[in-house]
Design an enzyme around this catalytic site. Structure first.
Site, PDB file in Angstrom:
ATOM      1  N   THR A   1      43.905 -28.806  21.161  1.00  0.00           N
ATOM      2  CA  THR A   1      44.233 -29.304  22.498  1.00  0.00           C
ATOM      3  C   THR A   1      44.283 -30.821  22.511  1.00  0.00           C
ATOM      4  O   THR A   1      43.349 -31.477  22.062  1.00  0.00           O
ATOM      5  CB  THR A   1      43.178 -28.847  23.516  1.00  0.00           C
TER       6      THR A   1
ATOM      7  N   VAL B   1      45.541 -16.991  29.403  1.00  0.00           N
ATOM      8  CA  VAL B   1      45.683 -18.390  29.796  1.00  0.00           C
ATOM      9  C   VAL B   1      44.327 -19.048  29.587  1.00  0.00           C
ATOM     10  O   VAL B   1      43.303 -18.500  30.005  1.00  0.00           O
ATOM     11  CB  VAL B   1      46.100 -18.497  31.280  1.00  0.00           C
TER      12      VAL B   1
ATOM     13  N   ASP C   1      41.914 -22.855  29.364  1.00  0.00           N
ATOM     14  CA  ASP C   1      41.531 -23.919  30.307  1.00  0.00           C
ATOM     15  C   ASP C   1      42.626 -24.984  30.435  1.00  0.00           C
ATOM     16  O   ASP C   1      42.625 -25.767  31.392  1.00  0.00           O
ATOM     17  CB  ASP C   1      40.228 -24.581  29.861  1.00  0.00           C
TER      18      ASP C   1
HETATM   19  C1  SD4 Z   1      42.023 -23.235  24.792  1.00  0.00           C
HETATM   20  N1  SD4 Z   1      40.901 -25.318  25.051  1.00  0.00           N
HETATM   21  O1  SD4 Z   1      43.122 -22.788  25.092  1.00  0.00           O
HETATM   22  C2  SD4 Z   1      41.934 -24.644  24.327  1.00  0.00           C
HETATM   23  C3  SD4 Z   1      41.735 -24.668  22.855  1.00  0.00           C
HETATM   24  C4  SD4 Z   1      41.104 -25.900  22.327  1.00  0.00           C
HETATM   25  O2  SD4 Z   1      40.093 -27.000  20.712  1.00  0.00           O
HETATM   26  O3  SD4 Z   1      40.897 -26.877  22.960  1.00  0.00           O
HETATM   27  N2  SD4 Z   1      40.705 -25.909  21.139  1.00  0.00           N
HETATM   28  O4  SD4 Z   1      40.990 -22.578  24.849  1.00  0.00           O
END
Ligand code: SD4
Length: 363
Positions: free
Chosen positions: A228, A257, A259
């Site tokens: 992310t 979906v 965060d």
């Molecule tokens: C998620 N937050 O879709 C994202 C994945 C992520 O480091 O940040 N990984 O859950």
């Protein structure tokens, strides 16, 4: 009397002029100091090229929103860490889908796309939702249709050789690990069905007593799978924007979906206060809206470091095994990070730096 008055008046005038110029210089001094800190770009992870792209945009006079879009878009094109943008995190069917969000901290407008298929430009699609609709989020195939109708490229196959290889290996490994729970079959591929009513009821009781999820490990999110980008930009006007783009979690259940497109979870901004960006196990983190908490804590006077730590701690108390991280930046440009379950790095570019600097935060 007249002379005295004049003298006194003259002294007052003189004092007034001195005070005026002192105040003026203090004010100017502060402004210089403040504007010396802006523009500012902060991003999760050492996504150097993304931060440089955002910096070029905002330093060149673009708005915070546009700079965030430039930054996150660069990561999508480069597929930062292999998995922002297309070509990563295959779901159970081997497909890549995209979650993205952009938020304008001046107006509190948000645009987001979730589980978007066939369109690789997540952050640009999110901006289109923000700028050309009254909505906040569009999902799935309907998000793709909207994005394409508004001029983005598509429909495009978002898979890559790597993502398909990864997926085939996973299939060969009996679809392990996966995100299913209380289902049969347990250790092979689906179709899945609930394990049984009795078991479910018993599990519900267990959950009530000891928070069943407390044992959940975020083992699908790791150092090789932090996909992310969350970015905050403060532009030359002091306006703040944030954005997030991700292709989510590897082997997620189709339709999942995370965060990423949730305002207040993956990122949040308010010009009056500051901003926050997050990364990690989104399935857990979105239950706590950590970035909303960070910004509201800073609004109440907390320093960014404490606000970030506090938000992470609140999650860790319920999910001691979760993996995640946050950066916080206040409207004065003071920034900090906090993390749990892994070592976190975030990147910063400000006027006093020659290039992007990477900050390391230990859990
Ligand atoms: C998620 N937050 O879709 C994202 C994945 C992520 O480091 O940040 N990984 O859950």
């Amino acid at each position: 009397m007249a002379t005295t008055t004049t003298t006194i008046g003259g002294k007052n005038l003189l004092v007034g002029i001195v005070v005026f110029f002192t105040l003026l210089s203090m004010t100017l001094g502060q402004e210089v100091e403040t504007s010396g800190r802006f523009p500012l770009v902060v991003s999760t992870w050492p996504f150097l090229e993304a931060v440089r792209a955002a910096w070029r945009a905002v330093d060149g006079g673009f708005s915070a929103v546009d700079a965030v879009v430039e930054g996150c878009s660069t990561c999508e094109v480069l597929r930062c860490d292999g998995t922002v943008g297309p070509g990563g995190s295959p779901d159970e069917n081997g497909e890549t889908t995209i979650d993205a969000l952009v938020m304008d901290g001046a107006t509190m407008e948000v645009g987001a796309v979730a589980a978007m298929r066939y369109v690789k430009d997540g952050i640009r699609a999110a901006r289109l939702v923000m700028q050309h609709t009254e909505h906040t989020m569009l999902v799935g195939e309907q998000a793709s249709i909207f994005a394409i109708s508004m001029g983005l490229a598509g429909p495009t196959n978002l898979s890559s050789t790597e993502s398909l290889e990864k997926w085939m290996k996973w299939k060969k490994n009996d679809c392990q690990p996966n995100f299913r729970k209380h289902v049969l079959p347990l250790d092979s591929c689906g179709p899945y069905h609930p394990k049984g009513t009795v078991d479910l009821i018993r599990n519900k009781c267990l959950m009530a007593n000891q928070v069943e999820t407390i044992t959940r490990r975020s083992d699908h999110v790791g150092i090789d799978n932090h996909d992310t980008i969350s970015m905050a930009v403060i532009d030359k006007m002091g306006h703040i924007a944030v954005g997030t783009s991700t292709n989510g979690a590897t082997f997620k259940i189709p339709g999942r979906v995370g965060d990423g497109p949730i305002a207040g979870s993956s990122s949040y901004a308010d010009n009056e206060v500051g901003a926050c960006g997050a990364t990690g196990d989104g399935d857990i983190m979105m239950r706590f809206l950590p970035c909303y908490q960070v910004v509201e804590s800073m609004r109440l006077g907390m320093e960014p470091e404490l606000a970030a730590k506090d938000a992470i701690l609140r999650i860790a108390r319920k999910y001691p095994n979760f993996v995640g991280a946050i950066f916080a930046v206040n409207k004065h440009g003071v920034h900090a990070g906090a993390c749990h379950g892994w070592t976190f790095q975030y990147s910063v570019r400000s006027p006093e730096m020659d290039d992007v600097e990477v900050f390391t935060v230990l859990p």
